[in-house]
Design a protein around this motif. Structure first.
Motif, PDB file in Angstrom:
ATOM      1  N   MET A   1       0.857  -1.189   0.000  1.00 10.98           N
ATOM      2  CA  MET A   1       0.000   0.000   0.000  1.00 10.98           C
ATOM      3  C   MET A   1       0.884   1.226   0.000  1.00 10.98           C
ATOM      4  N   THR A   2       0.723   2.041  -0.968  1.00 14.84           N
ATOM      5  CA  THR A   2       1.425   3.313  -0.976  1.00 14.84           C
ATOM      6  C   THR A   2       0.425   4.417  -0.702  1.00 14.84           C
ATOM      7  N   GLU A   3       0.726   5.562  -1.142  1.00 15.82           N
ATOM      8  CA  GLU A   3      -0.061   6.750  -0.895  1.00 15.82           C
ATOM      9  C   GLU A   3      -1.519   6.612  -1.324  1.00 15.82           C
ATOM     10  N   ASP A   4      -2.424   7.209  -0.573  1.00 21.23           N
ATOM     11  CA  ASP A   4      -3.850   7.260  -0.907  1.00 21.23           C
ATOM     12  C   ASP A   4      -4.156   8.706  -1.280  1.00 21.23           C
ATOM     13  N   ARG A   5      -4.495   8.941  -2.528  1.00 20.66           N
ATOM     14  CA  ARG A   5      -4.693  10.317  -3.012  1.00 20.66           C
ATOM     15  C   ARG A   5      -5.962  10.979  -2.483  1.00 20.66           C
ATOM     16  N   ASP A   6      -6.906  10.225  -1.943  1.00 25.75           N
ATOM     17  CA  ASP A   6      -8.139  10.816  -1.431  1.00 25.75           C
ATOM     18  C   ASP A   6      -8.254  10.691   0.080  1.00 25.75           C
ATOM     19  N   GLY A   7      -7.556   9.736   0.646  1.00 29.46           N
ATOM     20  CA  GLY A   7      -7.696   9.472   2.073  1.00 29.46           C
ATOM     21  C   GLY A   7      -6.447   9.799   2.855  1.00 29.46           C
ATOM     22  N   MET A   8      -6.316   9.113   3.972  1.00 35.81           N
ATOM     23  CA  MET A   8      -5.196   9.352   4.870  1.00 35.81           C
ATOM     24  C   MET A   8      -4.522   8.027   5.193  1.00 35.81           C
ATOM     25  N   VAL A   9      -3.188   8.034   5.152  1.00 34.91           N
ATOM     26  CA  VAL A   9      -2.409   6.850   5.481  1.00 34.91           C
ATOM     27  C   VAL A   9      -1.404   7.235   6.556  1.00 34.91           C
ATOM     28  N   VAL A  10      -1.338   6.424   7.605  1.00 34.52           N
ATOM     29  CA  VAL A  10      -0.339   6.602   8.654  1.00 34.52           C
ATOM     30  C   VAL A  10       0.671   5.470   8.502  1.00 34.52           C
ATOM     31  N   TYR A  11       1.894   5.831   8.172  1.00 38.27           N
ATOM     32  CA  TYR A  11       2.979   4.860   8.029  1.00 38.27           C
ATOM     33  C   TYR A  11       3.671   4.749   9.387  1.00 38.27           C
ATOM     34  N   TRP A  12       3.852   3.520   9.866  1.00 43.02           N
ATOM     35  CA  TRP A  12       4.394   3.290  11.205  1.00 43.02           C
ATOM     36  C   TRP A  12       5.266   2.050  11.182  1.00 43.02           C
ATOM     37  N   ARG A  13       5.897   1.765  12.320  1.00 46.31           N
ATOM     38  CA  ARG A  13       6.630   0.520  12.500  1.00 46.31           C
ATOM     39  C   ARG A  13       6.507   0.090  13.959  1.00 46.31           C
ATOM     40  N   PRO A  14       6.588  -1.205  14.225  1.00 48.07           N
ATOM     41  CA  PRO A  14       6.488  -1.709  15.600  1.00 48.07           C
ATOM     42  C   PRO A  14       7.596  -1.133  16.485  1.00 48.07           C
ATOM     43  N   GLY A  15       7.234  -0.837  17.718  1.00 47.70           N
ATOM     44  CA  GLY A  15       8.193  -0.357  18.707  1.00 47.70           C
ATOM     45  C   GLY A  15       8.475   1.130  18.655  1.00 47.70           C
ATOM     46  N   CYS A  16       7.895   1.848  17.705  1.00 49.42           N
ATOM     47  CA  CYS A  16       8.133   3.284  17.578  1.00 49.42           C
ATOM     48  C   CYS A  16       7.214   4.031  18.557  1.00 49.42           C
ATOM     49  N   PRO A  17       7.789   4.679  19.587  1.00 51.82           N
ATOM     50  CA  PRO A  17       6.944   5.372  20.560  1.00 51.82           C
ATOM     51  C   PRO A  17       6.195   6.559  19.955  1.00 51.82           C
ATOM     52  N   ASN A  55      15.323   8.684   4.641  1.00 48.63           N
ATOM     53  CA  ASN A  55      15.212   7.984   5.923  1.00 48.63           C
ATOM     54  C   ASN A  55      13.851   7.308   6.050  1.00 48.63           C
ATOM     55  N   GLU A  56      13.785   6.300   6.903  1.00 50.30           N
ATOM     56  CA  GLU A  56      12.500   5.654   7.189  1.00 50.30           C
ATOM     57  C   GLU A  56      11.939   6.243   8.475  1.00 50.30           C
ATOM     58  N   THR A  57      11.713   7.543   8.460  1.00 53.11           N
ATOM     59  CA  THR A  57      11.215   8.254   9.628  1.00 53.11           C
ATOM     60  C   THR A  57       9.713   8.061   9.743  1.00 53.11           C
ATOM     61  N   VAL A  58       9.297   7.538  10.874  1.00 59.29           N
ATOM     62  CA  VAL A  58       7.879   7.340  11.139  1.00 59.29           C
ATOM     63  C   VAL A  58       7.554   7.935  12.507  1.00 59.29           C
ATOM     64  N   PRO A  59       6.310   8.343  12.715  1.00 60.71           N
ATOM     65  CA  PRO A  59       5.227   8.236  11.749  1.00 60.71           C
ATOM     66  C   PRO A  59       5.384   9.244  10.609  1.00 60.71           C
ATOM     67  N   THR A  60       5.016   8.785   9.446  1.00 64.63           N
ATOM     68  CA  THR A  60       4.840   9.660   8.291  1.00 64.63           C
ATOM     69  C   THR A  60       3.376   9.530   7.925  1.00 64.63           C
ATOM     70  N   VAL A  61       2.749  10.652   7.653  1.00 60.81           N
ATOM     71  CA  VAL A  61       1.313  10.658   7.358  1.00 60.81           C
ATOM     72  C   VAL A  61       1.096  11.318   6.003  1.00 60.81           C
ATOM     73  N   SER A  62       0.275  10.683   5.189  1.00 56.78           N
ATOM     74  CA  SER A  62      -0.115  11.243   3.906  1.00 56.78           C
ATOM     75  C   SER A  62      -1.610  11.543   3.961  1.00 56.78           C
ATOM     76  N   VAL A  63      -1.959  12.804   3.734  1.00 52.48           N
ATOM     77  CA  VAL A  63      -3.366  13.216   3.708  1.00 52.48           C
ATOM     78  C   VAL A  63      -3.668  13.701   2.297  1.00 52.48           C
ATOM     79  N   ALA A  64      -4.446  12.913   1.571  1.00 54.22           N
ATOM     80  CA  ALA A  64      -4.822  13.242   0.194  1.00 54.22           C
ATOM     81  C   ALA A  64      -3.604  13.633  -0.638  1.00 54.22           C
TER      82      ALA A  64
END
Length: 90
Positions: A1-17, A55-64
Motif C-alpha cells: 500500500m502506498t499513498e492514498d490520493r483521497d484518504g489518509m495513510v499513517v505509516y508506522w513501524r512496531p516499537g516506535c513510541p 530515511n525511514e522516519t515514522v510516523p509519516t502521514v499522507s493526507v490526500a
C-alpha cells in the motif's frame, strides 16, 4: 500500500513510541485512515524514504497526497481540514 490520493495513510513501524502516541491520539478523533507497517510493506517503506530525505522516519502521514514526516496531531487535523475534509466524522 502506498499513498492514498483521497484518504489518509499513517505509516508506522512496531516499537516506535512516536507512532504509538500519534495513533492513540488519532483513535480519539474518529478520523478514517489506513495504517501501514513499513517493515511489512517495501513499497510503503520506499514512499516514506522518498518524502523523508532517504530515511525511514515514522510516523509519516499522507493526507490526500500531502505527506508530513513526524507530524503532531494538530498538524494532521489541519491537513485533513485543508486537503480531505471528507475524512472528518460528521
Amino acid at each position: 500500500m502506498t499513498e492514498d490520493r483521497d484518504g489518509m495513510v499513517v505509516y508506522w513501524r512496531p516499537g516506535c513510541p512516536y507512532c504509538m502516541k500519534l495513533r492513540l491520539q488519532l483513535r480519539f478523533t474518529r478520523l478514517r485512515y489506513t495504517g501501514v507497517n513499513i517493515w511489512r510493506d517495501p513499497e510503503a517503506a520506499a514512499f516514506v524514504r522518498s518524502v523523508a530525505d532517504g530515511n525511514e522516519t515514522v510516523p509519516t502521514v499522507s493526507v490526500a497526497g500531502h505527506a508530513m514526516v513526524n507530524p503532531s496531531k494538530r498538524e494532521v487535523l489541519d491537513a485533513v481540514r485543508a486537503h480531505a475534509p471528507q475524512l472528518e466524522a460528521s
